[in-house]
Design a protein around this motif. Sequence first.
Motif, PDB file in Angstrom:
ATOM      1  N   GLY A 128      83.573  -7.530  38.249  1.00 48.72           N
ATOM      2  CA  GLY A 128      83.585  -6.219  37.635  1.00 48.72           C
ATOM      3  C   GLY A 128      83.328  -6.323  36.151  1.00 48.72           C
ATOM      4  O   GLY A 128      83.430  -7.408  35.565  1.00 48.72           O
TER       5      GLY A 128
ATOM      6  N   HIS B 134      72.577   2.232  37.188  1.00 52.06           N
ATOM      7  CA  HIS B 134      73.740   1.977  36.337  1.00 52.06           C
ATOM      8  C   HIS B 134      75.015   2.498  36.992  1.00 52.06           C
ATOM      9  O   HIS B 134      74.964   3.185  38.003  1.00 52.06           O
ATOM     10  CB  HIS B 134      73.535   2.633  34.968  1.00 52.06           C
ATOM     11  N   LEU B 135      76.121   2.128  36.429  1.00 52.29           N
ATOM     12  CA  LEU B 135      77.417   2.595  36.924  1.00 52.29           C
ATOM     13  C   LEU B 135      77.524   4.108  36.777  1.00 52.29           C
ATOM     14  O   LEU B 135      77.241   4.663  35.719  1.00 52.29           O
ATOM     15  CB  LEU B 135      78.546   1.938  36.136  1.00 52.29           C
TER      16      LEU B 135
ATOM     17  N   PHE C  89      83.561   0.188  42.237  1.00 53.86           N
ATOM     18  CA  PHE C  89      84.532  -0.373  41.303  1.00 53.86           C
ATOM     19  C   PHE C  89      85.655   0.615  41.056  1.00 53.86           C
ATOM     20  O   PHE C  89      85.415   1.772  40.706  1.00 53.86           O
ATOM     21  CB  PHE C  89      83.868  -0.695  39.961  1.00 53.86           C
TER      22      PHE C  89
ATOM     23  N   PHE D 260      88.482  -2.735  34.892  1.00 53.49           N
ATOM     24  CA  PHE D 260      87.840  -2.636  36.191  1.00 53.49           C
ATOM     25  C   PHE D 260      88.367  -3.692  37.158  1.00 53.49           C
ATOM     26  O   PHE D 260      88.754  -4.794  36.760  1.00 53.49           O
ATOM     27  CB  PHE D 260      86.326  -2.854  36.056  1.00 53.49           C
ATOM     28  N   GLY D 261      88.307  -3.344  38.427  1.00 51.97           N
ATOM     29  CA  GLY D 261      88.489  -4.342  39.463  1.00 51.97           C
ATOM     30  C   GLY D 261      87.211  -5.148  39.635  1.00 51.97           C
ATOM     31  O   GLY D 261      86.189  -4.864  38.997  1.00 51.97           O
ATOM     32  N   SER D 262      87.258  -6.122  40.507  1.00 51.69           N
ATOM     33  CA  SER D 262      86.107  -7.020  40.680  1.00 51.69           C
ATOM     34  C   SER D 262      85.012  -6.421  41.551  1.00 51.69           C
ATOM     35  O   SER D 262      83.930  -6.992  41.665  1.00 51.69           O
ATOM     36  CB  SER D 262      86.568  -8.356  41.270  1.00 51.69           C
ATOM     37  N   GLY D 263      85.284  -5.279  42.147  1.00 54.38           N
ATOM     38  CA  GLY D 263      84.247  -4.585  42.901  1.00 54.38           C
ATOM     39  C   GLY D 263      84.259  -4.903  44.385  1.00 54.38           C
ATOM     40  O   GLY D 263      84.704  -5.968  44.816  1.00 54.38           O
TER      41      GLY D 263
ATOM     42  N   PHE E  96      89.943   5.836  38.169  1.00 57.69           N
ATOM     43  CA  PHE E  96      88.537   6.144  38.401  1.00 57.69           C
ATOM     44  C   PHE E  96      87.993   5.272  39.524  1.00 57.69           C
ATOM     45  O   PHE E  96      88.445   4.149  39.736  1.00 57.69           O
ATOM     46  CB  PHE E  96      87.699   5.850  37.146  1.00 57.69           C
TER      47      PHE E  96
ATOM     48  N   GLY F 111      70.022  -1.353  41.669  1.00 59.78           N
ATOM     49  CA  GLY F 111      69.075  -1.116  40.588  1.00 59.78           C
ATOM     50  C   GLY F 111      69.438   0.001  39.639  1.00 59.78           C
ATOM     51  O   GLY F 111      68.650   0.353  38.759  1.00 59.78           O
TER      52      GLY F 111
ATOM     53  N   GLU G  99      77.782  -0.967  45.282  1.00 62.84           N
ATOM     54  CA  GLU G  99      78.993  -1.659  44.863  1.00 62.84           C
ATOM     55  C   GLU G  99      79.939  -0.638  44.248  1.00 62.84           C
ATOM     56  O   GLU G  99      79.525   0.207  43.447  1.00 62.84           O
ATOM     57  CB  GLU G  99      78.681  -2.773  43.864  1.00 62.84           C
TER      58      GLU G  99
ATOM     59  N   GLY H 261      75.309   3.009  30.234  1.00 71.15           N
ATOM     60  CA  GLY H 261      73.879   2.786  30.165  1.00 71.15           C
ATOM     61  C   GLY H 261      73.439   1.863  31.281  1.00 71.15           C
ATOM     62  O   GLY H 261      74.242   1.431  32.123  1.00 71.15           O
TER      63      GLY H 261
ATOM     64  N   LEU I 292      80.086   7.616  37.747  1.00 70.70           N
ATOM     65  CA  LEU I 292      81.410   8.043  38.162  1.00 70.70           C
ATOM     66  C   LEU I 292      81.355   8.690  39.541  1.00 70.70           C
ATOM     67  O   LEU I 292      80.538   9.585  39.787  1.00 70.70           O
ATOM     68  CB  LEU I 292      81.981   9.034  37.155  1.00 70.70           C
TER      69      LEU I 292
ATOM     70  N   GLN J 115      77.855   1.737  41.827  1.00 69.20           N
ATOM     71  CA  GLN J 115      76.598   1.219  41.318  1.00 69.20           C
ATOM     72  C   GLN J 115      75.642   1.037  42.481  1.00 69.20           C
ATOM     73  O   GLN J 115      75.807   0.110  43.288  1.00 69.20           O
ATOM     74  CB  GLN J 115      76.808  -0.100  40.586  1.00 69.20           C
TER      75      GLN J 115
ATOM     76  N   TYR K 224      84.049   4.075  40.224  1.00 72.74           N
ATOM     77  CA  TYR K 224      82.652   4.070  39.820  1.00 72.74           C
ATOM     78  C   TYR K 224      81.831   3.442  40.940  1.00 72.74           C
ATOM     79  O   TYR K 224      82.306   2.578  41.673  1.00 72.74           O
ATOM     80  CB  TYR K 224      82.445   3.267  38.535  1.00 72.74           C
TER      81      TYR K 224
END
Lengths: 112, 116
Positions: free
Chosen positions: A42, B43-44, B90, B106-109, B34, B41, B88, A104, B46, B38, B36
């Motif tokens: 993460g 971006h993160l 998070f 964040f967690g590791s996903g 939260f 390809g 992914e 971003g 919400l 991804q 999030y």
Amino acid sequence: GAGVSQSPRYKVTKRGQDVALRCDPISGHVSLYWYRQALGQGPEFLTYFNYEAQQDKSGLPNDRFSAERPEGSISTLTIQRTEQRDSAMYRCASSSGVGELFFGEGSRLTVL
Amino acid sequence: AQSVSQHNHHVILSEAASLELGCNYSYGGTVNLFWYVQYPGQHLQLLLKYFSGDPLVKGIKGFEAEFIKSKFSFNLRKPSVQWSDTAEYFCAVIPISSGSARQLTFGSGTQLTVLP
């Protein structure tokens, strides 16, 4: 701008070179954050600013890493004397305050 | 310092299956939570957030999450996943108590793969 803009999107450099990564936050956003994300992990906090003031730099791994936001808008993350372990995705985010961070697309750094 | 644990690193489901991704955090004070996402390809982005009030929050694309304070958990759920949910995910926490570090952790996903 409409979103958080980061440049360059991709950067390949040789070990020992300095690198500067740029972040242009959403217009009017007070807070700006830098994160680093290794593959399979993460995002890891590096530092953040409120306006031009660096509020917390506890996540910067060592003194080769520095960041600035001189006019409270655009920020630059600088890595001096890069090492292979610095290879990662560097993510910038901005926020209007306590709440959602807008990210971003990231700058992928590869150090050879 | 606060930490976030996501116990599932990779989840593989078939379309229409139900989803639950675990998230636990370690921080004794008041937090904002939260999720999030991804997509490949991209971006993160919400997915949803919890600040206060009803502990069951609804986000985009049919996702929801339930904050259980006693368990320090904020699990993500979706009744029926679609192939387009492959991404992914998070979990993230920010403490809002005075004196605490105001950084989003964040967690590791969890990588979710939905098979068509």
